[in-house]
Design a protein around this motif. Structure first.
Motif, short mmCIF file in Angstrom:
data_model
loop_
_atom_site.label_atom_id
_atom_site.label_comp_id
_atom_site.label_asym_id
_atom_site.label_seq_id
_atom_site.Cartn_x
_atom_site.Cartn_y
_atom_site.Cartn_z
N THR A 36 0.84 -1.20 0.00
CA THR A 36 0.00 0.00 0.00
C THR A 36 0.87 1.25 0.00
O THR A 36 1.95 1.27 0.62
CB THR A 36 -0.90 -0.01 1.25
OG1 THR A 36 -1.64 -1.22 1.27
CG2 THR A 36 -1.85 1.19 1.24
N ALA A 39 1.92 6.72 3.86
CA ALA A 39 1.19 7.93 4.28
C ALA A 39 2.02 9.18 3.99
O ALA A 39 3.25 9.19 4.15
CB ALA A 39 0.87 7.85 5.77
N VAL A 323 -8.89 17.03 5.84
CA VAL A 323 -8.50 15.72 6.34
C VAL A 323 -9.68 15.12 7.10
O VAL A 323 -10.18 15.72 8.07
CB VAL A 323 -7.27 15.81 7.26
CG1 VAL A 323 -6.91 14.43 7.82
CG2 VAL A 323 -6.10 16.40 6.50
N ASP A 325 -10.82 11.27 8.70
CA ASP A 325 -10.47 9.88 8.99
C ASP A 325 -9.12 9.50 8.43
O ASP A 325 -8.92 8.41 7.86
CB ASP A 325 -11.55 8.92 8.45
CG ASP A 325 -12.90 9.13 9.12
OD1 ASP A 325 -12.91 9.57 10.29
OD2 ASP A 325 -13.94 8.89 8.46
N GLY A 326 -8.17 10.42 8.51
CA GLY A 326 -6.81 10.12 8.09
C GLY A 326 -6.55 10.23 6.61
O GLY A 326 -5.43 9.95 6.16
N SER A 327 -7.54 10.63 5.83
CA SER A 327 -7.37 10.77 4.39
C SER A 327 -7.65 12.22 3.98
O SER A 327 -8.46 12.91 4.61
CB SER A 327 -8.31 9.82 3.63
OG SER A 327 -8.03 8.48 3.94
N SER A 366 -5.58 10.38 -0.49
CA SER A 366 -4.26 10.07 0.07
C SER A 366 -4.34 9.95 1.59
O SER A 366 -4.98 10.76 2.27
CB SER A 366 -3.26 11.16 -0.28
OG SER A 366 -3.04 11.23 -1.67
N VAL A 367 -3.67 8.91 2.10
CA VAL A 367 -3.56 8.76 3.55
C VAL A 367 -2.48 9.71 4.04
O VAL A 367 -1.41 9.83 3.43
CB VAL A 367 -3.20 7.30 3.91
CG1 VAL A 367 -3.03 7.15 5.42
CG2 VAL A 367 -4.29 6.36 3.42
N ARG A 369 -0.17 11.53 7.32
CA ARG A 369 0.43 11.40 8.65
C ARG A 369 0.75 12.80 9.16
O ARG A 369 1.50 13.54 8.53
CB ARG A 369 1.69 10.54 8.57
CG ARG A 369 2.44 10.42 9.91
CD ARG A 369 3.51 9.34 9.82
NE ARG A 369 4.44 9.59 8.73
CZ ARG A 369 5.55 10.33 8.85
NH1 ARG A 369 5.85 10.89 10.02
NH2 ARG A 369 6.36 10.51 7.82
#
Length: 387
Positions: A36, A39, A323, A325-327, A366-367, A369
């Motif tokens: 995958t 991030a 952003v 839920d982390g995306s 995109s994930v 961080r």
């Protein structure tokens, strides 16, 4: 026999095909699954809802509230300059002194002439009283009495003339000592001791400029007049605070209050002048200096505020990366107001998380961080960062 050979060939080819298919199928099933995507490291900010003052920035000029060119009002030799260049003086301080000997002599002469006339007047009044007594018994003619009365009136007028001459000479004498008309700072000397000065000289001795308090004047478009009228002193609004900067985004030089809106619009430029009064104890604002003035013209209540760096310019719209839920996903917004630090937008909700740094590697979905402020982005990200 020929048919047998053909059948055997077909069987060989079929077996070979089955073996090849089995080999490649086994290889593909044993290969690892693609990993995958990693991030994307970003820095984020939160959408705030709060009142935001709309600030108008314009170029202004510092103006002294009292600027005086010190000149002589009498002719004479400059015998003393009592102040140094750049010295701060108070109202009434002695600044310069001009040779006064000839004026002192003129004062004494005028006083002497007044004294002579006063003595003559005293004698004439005594004679008038005697003539009035004699006239009651008809010892003198009426003509003589009238002449004495006229002489007394003449001497009284002459005495007033001499007294006025004394007063005028004393005024001239007072002008030989030049005193500060107000508090201020002494400028560069244009003349020095020993020079002969005339009241008609085009050049003064030096300038005296008040530094504290001081004013700043700004010319604004006449279209802002309704908003300015609502802010002027005496209106229902609170006093309006102005900030003066060395340049746009530069050093803050002082804060003052809106003091005056000019009484008319300039027909040549279509602008109207406003003036703010500033306390200037440290002398950071200097007369005739150009400054950038920040003026709050209105307040946006319950505005949605995002950091200015969160805005991205799309093809036909402005957007932010939101952003959830982390995306990250692009979100179109409408910019209502912006400055160097923040932007007021619509299309978001209070508490939303938006990306403020690290946009270049983002794609829809995109994930991400989240980095702390103390963390540095990865080199690949830093090389492609957009500002």
């Amino acid at each position: 026999m020929t048919f047998r050979k053909s059948l055997d060939s077909v069987l060989v080819i079929g077996c070979a095909a089955v073996a090849i298919a089995f080999f490649y199928g086994s290889s593909s099933s044993s290969a690892p699954v693609a990993a995958t995507a990693p991030a994307v490291p970003v820095r984020v900010g939160t959408v705030e809802q709060r009142p935001v003052p709309v600030l108008l920035r314009a170029l202004g000029n510092v103006r002294s509230q009292r600027s005086v060119e010190i000149r002589t009002q009498v002719d004479g030799v400059l015998v003393e300059l009592s102040v140094k260049e750049g010295q701060l003086v108070r109202r009434g301080d002695l600044l310069a002194r001009i040779d006064d000997r000839s004026i002192v002599a003129a004062v004494e002469q005028a006083k002497a002439q007044a004294a002579v006339t006063e003595a003559q007047l005293v004698s004439a009044r005594l004679d008038l009283r005697r003539y009035q007594s004699l006239a009651k018994t008809h010892a003198i003619s009426t003509q003589t009495l009238d002449q004495q009365r006229a002489l007394v009136a003449q001497l009284e007028a002459t005495l007033r003339t001499h007294q006025a001459s004394v007063a005028a000479s004393q005024v001239q004498l007072s002008h030989t000592q030049i005193r500060a008309p107000s508090d201020g700072r002494v400028g560069i000397h244009n003349v020095h001791e020993g020079n002969f000065l005339r009241a008609s000289d085009a050049q003064g001795l030096f300038s005296l400029v008040q530094l504290d308090p001081i004013s700043v004047e700004v010319s604004l478009p006449q279209g802002l007049l309704p908003q300015l009228q609502a802010l002027q002193p005496g209106s229902e609004s609170d006093p309006v605070t102005l900030q003066a900067y060395s340049r746009d985004g530069g050093l803050l030089l002082g804060e003052g209050l809106l003091g005056l809106i000019d009484n008319r619009v300039s027909t040549q430029t279509g602008t109207i002048r406003i003036k703010g009064d500033f306390a200037n104890p440290d002398g950071r604002l200097w007369p005739d200096q150009s400054v950038t003035v920040s003026l709050p013209v209105q307040t946006l209540p319950d505005a949605l505020v995002v950091p200015q760096r969160a805005l991205r310019q799309g093809v036909n719209q402005v957007l932010v990366w939101r952003v959830v839920d982390g995306s990250a996903a692009p979100q179109a917004v409408q910019v209502l107001h912006r400055d160097n630090e923040i932007a007021v937008v619509s299309g978001l909700a209070a508490g939303d998380i938006v990306v403020v740094d690290g946009h270049s590697r983002l794609r829809p979905g995109s994930v991400v961080r989240t980095l702390d402020d103390a963390q540095e982005p990865e080199p690949a990200m830093a090389a492609r960062r957009e500002f």
